[in-house]
Design an enzyme around this catalytic site. Structure first.
Site, PDB file in Angstrom:
ATOM      1  N   HIS A  49      68.996  24.461  32.833  1.00 30.88           N
ATOM      2  CA  HIS A  49      69.238  25.646  31.988  1.00 30.88           C
ATOM      3  C   HIS A  49      69.747  26.823  32.961  1.00 30.88           C
ATOM      4  CE1 HIS A  49      65.377  25.745  35.211  1.00 30.88           C
ATOM      5  NE2 HIS A  49      65.844  27.446  35.095  1.00 30.88           N
TER       6      HIS A  49
HETATM    7  P1  TYD Z   1      61.454  24.654  35.748  1.00 29.70           P
HETATM    8  O1  TYD Z   1      61.332  25.909  35.961  1.00 29.70           O
HETATM    9  O2  TYD Z   1      61.047  23.343  34.295  1.00 29.70           O
HETATM   10  O3  TYD Z   1      61.681  23.442  37.127  1.00 29.70           O
HETATM   11  P2  TYD Z   1      63.291  23.177  37.572  1.00 29.70           P
HETATM   12  O4  TYD Z   1      63.967  23.501  36.782  1.00 29.70           O
HETATM   13  O5  TYD Z   1      63.606  23.512  38.528  1.00 29.70           O
HETATM   14  O6  TYD Z   1      63.076  21.477  37.119  1.00 29.70           O
HETATM   15  O7  TYD Z   1      59.341  24.760  36.593  1.00 29.70           O
HETATM   16  C1  TYD Z   1      58.547  23.180  36.551  1.00 29.70           C
HETATM   17  C2  TYD Z   1      57.608  23.823  35.614  1.00 29.70           C
HETATM   18  O8  TYD Z   1      56.870  24.157  37.053  1.00 29.70           O
HETATM   19  C3  TYD Z   1      57.479  23.955  34.742  1.00 29.70           C
HETATM   20  O9  TYD Z   1      55.881  23.683  33.875  1.00 29.70           O
HETATM   21  C4  TYD Z   1      56.920  25.213  34.997  1.00 29.70           C
HETATM   22  C5  TYD Z   1      55.904  25.218  35.446  1.00 29.70           C
HETATM   23  N1  TYD Z   1      56.534  26.927  36.262  1.00 29.70           N
HETATM   24  C6  TYD Z   1      55.778  27.776  36.522  1.00 29.70           C
HETATM   25  O10 TYD Z   1      54.534  27.763  35.921  1.00 29.70           O
HETATM   26  N2  TYD Z   1      55.934  28.964  36.993  1.00 29.70           N
HETATM   27  C7  TYD Z   1      56.695  29.313  37.476  1.00 29.70           C
HETATM   28  O11 TYD Z   1      57.269  29.894  38.611  1.00 29.70           O
HETATM   29  C8  TYD Z   1      58.279  27.771  37.562  1.00 29.70           C
HETATM   30  C9  TYD Z   1      59.134  28.882  38.539  1.00 29.70           C
HETATM   31  C10 TYD Z   1      57.305  26.901  37.015  1.00 29.70           C
END
Ligand code: TYD
Length: 134
Positions: A49
């Site tokens: 993303h």
């Molecule tokens: P995500 O940003 O999708 O992780 P990555 O990009 O590393 O795969 O985050 C995974 C999940 O965690 C998503 O459901 C959102 C949640 N999340 C939060 O609630 N707060 C945060 O600060 C972060 C980074 C993620």
């Protein structure tokens, strides 16, 4: 594209190593949020993303991983395997993290609180934005 790595100050003696960094001094933004990623299986990719506003510093504080940064015109692969180094990821940069070693711990310092609406999850939408705004 320009890849910016920060080198943090390290205090090392017979007691071990200590690395420290200060918001707005060692990284160019105010840190509002910290999270860390670990236990990622060897062939998994995370991230995939870009962010509209958020800036981040990625620090692999244990083990190693790779990061691809893509600004819409160029893709650069960066290896993170040094706890004294941080990788700056600006806004409107597509990122993918992969090749995590089993012991990897990736610390992320973020300039904003978590906001779902700040994410661009669709690569084509990301490219469209870059083309329209370049
Ligand atoms: P995500 O940003 O999708 O992780 P990555 O990009 O590393 O795969 O985050 C995974 C999940 O965690 C998503 O459901 C959102 C949640 N999340 C939060 O609630 N707060 C945060 O600060 C972060 C980074 C993620």
């Amino acid at each position: 594209m320009q890849v910016t790595k920060f080198k943090f100050k390290q205090h090392e003696n017979e007691l071990g190593s200590l690395v420290f960094l200060e918001s707005c001094r060692d990284i160019p933004f105010t840190v509002k949020r910290v999270y860390y990623i670990y236990g990622v299986g060897g062939n998994l990719r995370r991230g995939l993303h870009a962010h509209k506003t958020l800036q981040q510093a990625l620090i692999c504080i244990h083990g190693s991983c790779k990061v691809v940064l893509d600004d819409g015109t160029e893709r650069v692969e960066v290896v993170l395997d040094d706890p004294t180094e941080g990788l700056h990821v600006g806004n409107y940069v597509w990122r993918e993290m992969y090749d995590f070693s089993p012991d990897a711990v990736l610390l992320v310092l973020a300039s904003e609180y978590y906001e779902k609406e700040d994410y661009i999850h669709d690569y084509d939408e990301f490219i469209k934005y870059i083309k329209e705004n370049s």
